[in-house]
Scaffold this motif. Structure first.
Motif, mmCIF file in Angstrom:
data_model
loop_
_atom_site.group_PDB
_atom_site.id
_atom_site.type_symbol
_atom_site.label_atom_id
_atom_site.label_comp_id
_atom_site.label_asym_id
_atom_site.label_seq_id
_atom_site.Cartn_x
_atom_site.Cartn_y
_atom_site.Cartn_z
ATOM 1 N N MET A 1 0.884 -1.405 0.044
ATOM 2 C CA MET A 1 0.034 0.070 0.134
ATOM 3 C C MET A 1 0.873 1.150 0.048
ATOM 4 N N SER A 2 0.616 2.055 -0.946
ATOM 5 C CA SER A 2 1.169 3.843 -0.983
ATOM 6 C C SER A 2 1.323 4.205 0.527
ATOM 7 N N ALA A 3 2.349 5.077 0.536
ATOM 8 C CA ALA A 3 2.258 5.922 1.823
ATOM 9 C C ALA A 3 1.023 6.640 2.042
ATOM 10 N N ALA A 4 0.474 7.359 0.797
ATOM 11 C CA ALA A 4 -0.466 8.297 0.761
ATOM 12 C C ALA A 4 -1.952 7.623 0.932
ATOM 13 N N LYS A 5 -1.956 6.347 0.665
ATOM 14 C CA LYS A 5 -3.214 5.385 0.627
ATOM 15 C C LYS A 5 -3.167 5.031 2.180
ATOM 16 N N THR A 6 -1.928 4.764 2.795
ATOM 17 C CA THR A 6 -2.008 4.351 4.454
ATOM 18 C C THR A 6 -2.465 5.624 5.008
ATOM 19 N N LYS A 7 -1.855 6.997 4.658
ATOM 20 C CA LYS A 7 -2.103 7.975 5.465
ATOM 21 C C LYS A 7 -3.699 8.442 5.314
ATOM 22 N N ALA A 8 -4.370 8.272 4.279
ATOM 23 C CA ALA A 8 -5.717 8.419 4.022
ATOM 24 C C ALA A 8 -6.566 7.609 4.826
ATOM 25 N N GLN A 9 -6.245 6.291 4.783
ATOM 26 C CA GLN A 9 -6.863 5.360 5.359
ATOM 27 C C GLN A 9 -6.907 5.349 6.952
ATOM 28 N N ALA A 10 -5.531 5.938 7.451
ATOM 29 C CA ALA A 10 -5.416 6.232 8.887
ATOM 30 C C ALA A 10 -6.397 7.154 9.403
ATOM 31 N N ILE A 11 -6.480 8.289 8.479
ATOM 32 C CA ILE A 11 -7.201 9.494 8.845
ATOM 33 C C ILE A 11 -8.879 9.195 8.775
ATOM 34 N N ILE A 12 -9.090 8.384 7.923
ATOM 35 C CA ILE A 12 -10.644 7.772 7.997
ATOM 36 C C ILE A 12 -10.791 7.044 9.064
ATOM 37 N N ASP A 51 1.983 18.725 1.007
ATOM 38 C CA ASP A 51 2.716 18.299 0.028
ATOM 39 C C ASP A 51 2.235 17.117 -0.526
ATOM 40 N N ASP A 52 1.682 16.120 -0.008
ATOM 41 C CA ASP A 52 1.433 14.975 -0.419
ATOM 42 C C ASP A 52 -0.329 14.715 -1.068
ATOM 43 N N GLY A 53 -0.905 15.965 -1.080
ATOM 44 C CA GLY A 53 -2.314 16.381 -1.332
ATOM 45 C C GLY A 53 -2.904 15.676 -2.520
ATOM 46 N N SER A 54 -2.018 15.641 -3.634
ATOM 47 C CA SER A 54 -2.522 15.157 -4.987
ATOM 48 C C SER A 54 -2.312 13.495 -4.773
ATOM 49 N N ALA A 55 -1.464 13.069 -4.155
ATOM 50 C CA ALA A 55 -1.180 11.738 -3.770
ATOM 51 C C ALA A 55 -2.415 10.973 -3.016
ATOM 52 N N ILE A 56 -2.702 11.794 -2.109
ATOM 53 C CA ILE A 56 -3.783 11.337 -0.943
ATOM 54 C C ILE A 56 -5.239 11.640 -1.912
ATOM 55 N N GLN A 57 -5.310 12.329 -2.674
ATOM 56 C CA GLN A 57 -6.669 12.446 -3.360
ATOM 57 C C GLN A 57 -6.472 11.325 -4.567
ATOM 58 N N SER A 58 -5.339 10.835 -4.954
ATOM 59 C CA SER A 58 -5.247 9.629 -5.957
ATOM 60 C C SER A 58 -5.660 8.522 -4.999
ATOM 61 N N ALA A 59 -5.253 8.417 -3.803
ATOM 62 C CA ALA A 59 -5.393 7.121 -3.086
ATOM 63 C C ALA A 59 -6.723 7.105 -2.638
ATOM 64 N N LEU A 60 -7.567 8.347 -2.371
ATOM 65 C CA LEU A 60 -8.991 8.285 -2.132
ATOM 66 C C LEU A 60 -9.713 7.660 -3.110
ATOM 67 N N ALA A 61 -9.365 8.013 -4.437
ATOM 68 C CA ALA A 61 -10.148 7.650 -5.762
ATOM 69 C C ALA A 61 -10.000 6.157 -5.544
ATOM 70 N N ASP A 62 -8.890 5.370 -5.280
ATOM 71 C CA ASP A 62 -8.653 3.924 -4.932
ATOM 72 C C ASP A 62 -9.829 3.314 -3.747
ATOM 73 N N ILE A 63 -9.712 4.074 -2.749
ATOM 74 C CA ILE A 63 -10.366 3.673 -1.570
ATOM 75 C C ILE A 63 -12.048 3.909 -1.733
ATOM 76 N N SER A 64 -12.517 4.864 -2.505
ATOM 77 C CA SER A 64 -13.828 5.306 -2.417
ATOM 78 C C SER A 64 -14.382 5.250 -3.884
ATOM 79 N N GLY A 65 -13.437 5.412 -4.790
ATOM 80 C CA GLY A 65 -14.065 5.406 -6.112
ATOM 81 C C GLY A 65 -14.259 6.883 -6.544
ATOM 82 N N GLN A 66 -14.232 7.830 -5.650
ATOM 83 C CA GLN A 66 -14.605 9.332 -5.730
ATOM 84 C C GLN A 66 -13.376 10.141 -6.034
ATOM 85 N N THR A 67 -13.375 10.661 -7.288
ATOM 86 C CA THR A 67 -12.013 11.442 -7.637
ATOM 87 C C THR A 67 -12.212 13.076 -7.307
ATOM 88 N N THR A 68 -13.281 13.275 -6.608
ATOM 89 C CA THR A 68 -13.420 14.988 -6.522
ATOM 90 C C THR A 68 -13.396 15.194 -5.047
#
Length: 102
Positions: A1-12, A51-68
């Motif tokens: 799992m990417s660092a951004a995806k790990t971070k996004a999932q931890a926040i959730i 700094d990792d905002g766009s990577a987190i947004q991409s990770a959220l697309a993987d997690i939820s399917g939502q890109t916006t």
């Protein structure tokens, strides 16, 4: 799992309410205003200000399917964006109370 995806999932996982936003986005502002108006406590991350905002947004697309943004989670469940949150206005207060956010 990417660092951004790990971070996004931890926040959730670690927050009753998580809002992934961009500071200039009018839909994000509307969502934050609605939550603020209810006195909700929520974790906010402005993806355009980290700094990792766009990577987190991409990770959220993987997690939820939502890109916006806003990309909103309540009780670790994906709510969706601003229109989804606004559509839940009637039940929002009880939903937030349920997860301990108000």
């Amino acid at each position: 799992m990417s660092a951004a995806k790990t971070k996004a999932q931890a926040i959730i996982n670690e927050n009753a309410v998580a809002v992934f936003s961009k500071s200039y986005c009018p839909y994000c502002k509307a969502s934050k205003n609605l939550l603020d108006g209810l006195g909700a406590k929520y974790y906010l991350i402005e993806l355009d200000q980290v700094d990792d905002g766009s990577a987190i947004q991409s990770a959220l697309a993987d997690i939820s399917g939502q890109t916006t943004v806003p990309n909103i989670y309540i009780g670790q469940k994906h709510i969706g964006g601003n229109s989804d949150l606004q559509a839940k206005k009637g039940e929002l207060k009880s939903l937030l109370t349920e997860v301990g956010a108000i």
